[in-house]
Scaffold this motif. Structure first.
Motif, PDB file in Angstrom:
ATOM      1  N   GLU A 163       0.839  -1.213   0.000  1.00 31.68           N
ATOM      2  CA  GLU A 163       0.000   0.000   0.000  1.00 31.68           C
ATOM      3  C   GLU A 163       0.866   1.252   0.000  1.00 31.68           C
ATOM      4  N   GLY A 164       1.942   1.193   0.787  1.00 33.49           N
ATOM      5  CA  GLY A 164       2.807   2.370   0.962  1.00 33.49           C
ATOM      6  C   GLY A 164       3.446   2.868  -0.321  1.00 33.49           C
ATOM      7  N   VAL A 165       3.779   1.938  -1.236  1.00 35.12           N
ATOM      8  CA  VAL A 165       4.481   2.353  -2.467  1.00 35.12           C
ATOM      9  C   VAL A 165       3.539   2.531  -3.656  1.00 35.12           C
ATOM     10  N   LYS A 166       2.255   2.316  -3.428  1.00 36.70           N
ATOM     11  CA  LYS A 166       1.285   2.362  -4.536  1.00 36.70           C
ATOM     12  C   LYS A 166       1.363   3.687  -5.294  1.00 36.70           C
ATOM     13  N   GLY A 167       1.565   3.578  -6.615  1.00 41.31           N
ATOM     14  CA  GLY A 167       1.564   4.771  -7.469  1.00 41.31           C
ATOM     15  C   GLY A 167       2.793   5.666  -7.338  1.00 41.31           C
ATOM     16  N   LYS A 168       3.812   5.223  -6.589  1.00 45.34           N
ATOM     17  CA  LYS A 168       4.987   6.081  -6.391  1.00 45.34           C
ATOM     18  C   LYS A 168       6.194   5.588  -7.200  1.00 45.34           C
ATOM     19  N   LYS A 169       6.957   6.546  -7.749  1.00 47.65           N
ATOM     20  CA  LYS A 169       8.186   6.208  -8.471  1.00 47.65           C
ATOM     21  C   LYS A 169       9.338   6.021  -7.486  1.00 47.65           C
ATOM     22  N   LEU A 170      10.352   5.245  -7.905  1.00 45.79           N
ATOM     23  CA  LEU A 170      11.555   5.086  -7.081  1.00 45.79           C
ATOM     24  C   LEU A 170      12.238   6.428  -6.843  1.00 45.79           C
ATOM     25  N   THR A 171      12.060   7.341  -7.787  1.00 41.11           N
ATOM     26  CA  THR A 171      12.710   8.650  -7.712  1.00 41.11           C
ATOM     27  C   THR A 171      11.892   9.672  -6.906  1.00 41.11           C
ATOM     28  N   PHE A 172      10.766   9.235  -6.380  1.00 41.40           N
ATOM     29  CA  PHE A 172       9.881  10.059  -5.548  1.00 41.40           C
ATOM     30  C   PHE A 172      10.668  10.552  -4.318  1.00 41.40           C
ATOM     31  N   ASP A 173      10.335  11.731  -3.829  1.00 41.12           N
ATOM     32  CA  ASP A 173      11.075  12.315  -2.704  1.00 41.12           C
ATOM     33  C   ASP A 173      10.481  11.838  -1.378  1.00 41.12           C
ATOM     34  N   TYR A 174      11.127  10.865  -0.743  1.00 38.10           N
ATOM     35  CA  TYR A 174      10.589  10.307   0.499  1.00 38.10           C
ATOM     36  C   TYR A 174      11.568  10.539   1.645  1.00 38.10           C
ATOM     37  N   LYS A 175      11.050  10.387   2.854  1.00 36.31           N
ATOM     38  CA  LYS A 175      11.864  10.596   4.057  1.00 36.31           C
ATOM     39  C   LYS A 175      12.862   9.450   4.226  1.00 36.31           C
ATOM     40  N   VAL A 176      14.099   9.810   4.565  1.00 40.69           N
ATOM     41  CA  VAL A 176      15.126   8.803   4.831  1.00 40.69           C
ATOM     42  C   VAL A 176      15.660   9.011   6.253  1.00 40.69           C
ATOM     43  N   SER A 177      15.284   8.112   7.152  1.00 37.86           N
ATOM     44  CA  SER A 177      15.697   8.238   8.549  1.00 37.86           C
ATOM     45  C   SER A 177      17.116   7.719   8.747  1.00 37.86           C
ATOM     46  N   GLU A 178      17.639   7.939   9.935  1.00 33.28           N
ATOM     47  CA  GLU A 178      18.980   7.469  10.266  1.00 33.28           C
ATOM     48  C   GLU A 178      19.060   5.938  10.208  1.00 33.28           C
ATOM     49  N   ALA A 179      17.993   5.288  10.672  1.00 28.42           N
ATOM     50  CA  ALA A 179      17.971   3.810  10.649  1.00 28.42           C
ATOM     51  C   ALA A 179      18.057   3.285   9.214  1.00 28.42           C
ATOM     52  N   ILE A 180      17.372   3.955   8.298  1.00 27.78           N
ATOM     53  CA  ILE A 180      17.418   3.566   6.881  1.00 27.78           C
ATOM     54  C   ILE A 180      18.839   3.728   6.342  1.00 27.78           C
ATOM     55  N   GLU A 181      19.450   4.875   6.646  1.00 27.60           N
ATOM     56  CA  GLU A 181      20.834   5.125   6.207  1.00 27.60           C
ATOM     57  C   GLU A 181      21.775   4.035   6.719  1.00 27.60           C
ATOM     58  N   LYS A 182      21.578   3.634   7.964  1.00 25.90           N
ATOM     59  CA  LYS A 182      22.442   2.609   8.565  1.00 25.90           C
ATOM     60  C   LYS A 182      22.245   1.244   7.914  1.00 25.90           C
ATOM     61  N   LEU A 183      21.009   0.946   7.534  1.00 16.67           N
ATOM     62  CA  LEU A 183      20.738  -0.319   6.835  1.00 16.67           C
ATOM     63  C   LEU A 183      21.393  -0.335   5.456  1.00 16.67           C
ATOM     64  N   VAL A 184      21.348   0.807   4.776  1.00 12.78           N
ATOM     65  CA  VAL A 184      21.992   0.899   3.465  1.00 12.78           C
ATOM     66  C   VAL A 184      23.509   0.727   3.628  1.00 12.78           C
ATOM     67  N   ALA A 185      24.065   1.319   4.678  1.00  9.76           N
ATOM     68  CA  ALA A 185      25.504   1.175   4.946  1.00  9.76           C
ATOM     69  C   ALA A 185      25.864  -0.290   5.222  1.00  9.76           C
ATOM     70  N   LEU A 186      24.984  -1.000   5.929  1.00  6.15           N
ATOM     71  CA  LEU A 186      25.187  -2.428   6.194  1.00  6.15           C
ATOM     72  C   LEU A 186      25.248  -3.201   4.867  1.00  6.15           C
ATOM     73  N   LEU A 187      24.314  -2.893   3.966  1.00  6.99           N
ATOM     74  CA  LEU A 187      24.286  -3.568   2.656  1.00  6.99           C
ATOM     75  C   LEU A 187      25.502  -3.170   1.805  1.00  6.99           C
ATOM     76  N   ASP A 188      25.940  -1.924   1.956  1.00  5.72           N
ATOM     77  CA  ASP A 188      27.156  -1.482   1.253  1.00  5.72           C
ATOM     78  C   ASP A 188      28.365  -2.314   1.703  1.00  5.72           C
ATOM     79  N   THR A 189      28.397  -2.649   2.977  1.00  7.40           N
ATOM     80  CA  THR A 189      29.484  -3.483   3.506  1.00  7.40           C
ATOM     81  C   THR A 189      29.461  -4.867   2.857  1.00  7.40           C
ATOM     82  N   LEU A 190      28.270  -5.468   2.762  1.00 11.32           N
ATOM     83  CA  LEU A 190      28.149  -6.783   2.116  1.00 11.32           C
ATOM     84  C   LEU A 190      28.620  -6.706   0.660  1.00 11.32           C
TER      85      LEU A 190
END
Length: 312
Positions: free
Chosen positions: A46-73
């Motif tokens: 439901e949350g992503v319905k009708g939204k593009k990947l390039t849509f301007d959404y909020k990025v919290s610190e926890a999200i940034e940290k998860l991306v950093a974890l995946l960057d490490t992998l």
């Protein structure tokens, strides 16, 4: 709901397998884990319905940290090149890469989870270790993908991820996860786990087709029939997860689309994206969540418990 912050006294446990025989599948379908897992998938849908990947959404610190974890992998893949071996598939260097994750998983998860929730780390880290493929068979499939969704669901349950992180969970974290999984699959020539060959939706993934089709609901001009059109895919894949999946398939496979991806070809004939989305959710339940070979590997703990749904 999955958004409550749990009491600090919660007894976290190391998740373990509970579905040992086909008759156990009933326990799974009645479990709190199943209800919460499917609820999480549908909430994000439901949350992503009708939204593009390039849509301007909020990025919290926890999200940034998860991306950093995946960057490490991802970096570890670069540091672990495939080895020379006689067999083309299942490069053994994957086991070296996996051993590193196995060893470091709790430390990685601890970078995402605040100190007052440190007790949850060993439980949550199990799902991360289950989410990247099997090191014995050097394969990857929808059960591993489900473990990553379960990992994210657990982070919501302990309050690390919140309601307003929904779009970023799919567009930033899951999207990055897909990139890393594709790199693993390509680099180490991983086998598809329990693949149905041309009769399955895709050799490796399922969720990005669900969420990706939701993104396209009510699109002004892109219809399901367009995703088998190379031009439509190349012009729009940066905005839509579904089209990124199609692009990856066409890069990895040769021959006519209708032959190597028969199920997807059939789906391209469905008139609307909302029908595609509903159909894929039904198919996901039937082909993944209700299949013993997939669910026998799923692990249950205090956050995704095997006990029957408690109403309230």
């Amino acid at each position: 709901s999955s958004e409550e912050t749990p009491p600090a006294t919660q007894n976290f446990i190391i998740p373990k397998k509970e579905i040992h025989t086909v008759p156990d599948m009933g326990k799974w379908k009645r479990s709190q884990a199943y209800a919460d897992y499917i609820g999480f998938i549908l909430t994000l849908n439901e949350g992503v319905k009708g939204k593009k990947l390039t849509f301007d959404y909020k990025v919290s610190e926890a999200i940034e940290k998860l991306v950093a974890l995946l960057d490490t992998l991802d970096r570890w893949i670069d540091e672990t090149p495939p080895v020379d071996q006689p067999s083309r598939f299942g490069n053994k260097a994957y086991r070296t890469w996996y051993a590193k994750l196995d060893q470091e998983a709790e430390n990685l998860v601890a970078t995402v989870v605040p100190t007052h929730l440190a007790a949850a780390v060993p439980e949550v880290a199990v799902y991360l270790k289950e989410a990247v493929g099997n090191s014995t068979r050097i394969d990857y499939g929808t059960g591993h993908e489900a473990a990553f969704a379960a990992f994210l669901c657990c982070l919501c349950k302990i309050g690390v991820l919140r309601v307003d992180d929904q779009v970023a969970i799919v567009f930033k974290v899951f999207d990055r996860y897909l990139e890393v999984m594709r790199k693993l699959q390509k680099t180490y020539r991983m086998e598809p786990a329990g693949s149905q060959g041309v009769w399955g939706l895709d050799d490796f993934q399922f969720l990005p087709f669900i969420w990706g089709s939701s993104q396209l609901i009510d699109h002004p001009h892109l219809e399901p029939r367009h995703f088998v059109d190379e031009k439509a895919v190349s012009e729009n894949h940066k905005d839509y997860m579904f089209l990124q999946c199609i692009l990856f398939i066409t890069e990895m496979k040769t021959g006519p689309f209708a032959e190597h991806s028969n199920q997807l070809w059939n789906i391209s004939a469905v008139p609307s994206w909302s029908k595609v989305n509903q159909g894929l959710i039904r198919m996901y339940k039937a082909e993944c969540l209700e299949k013993f070979p997939v669910i026998q590997h799923f692990k249950f703990g205090s956050l995704l418990p095997i006990h029957p749904v408690t109403s309230g």
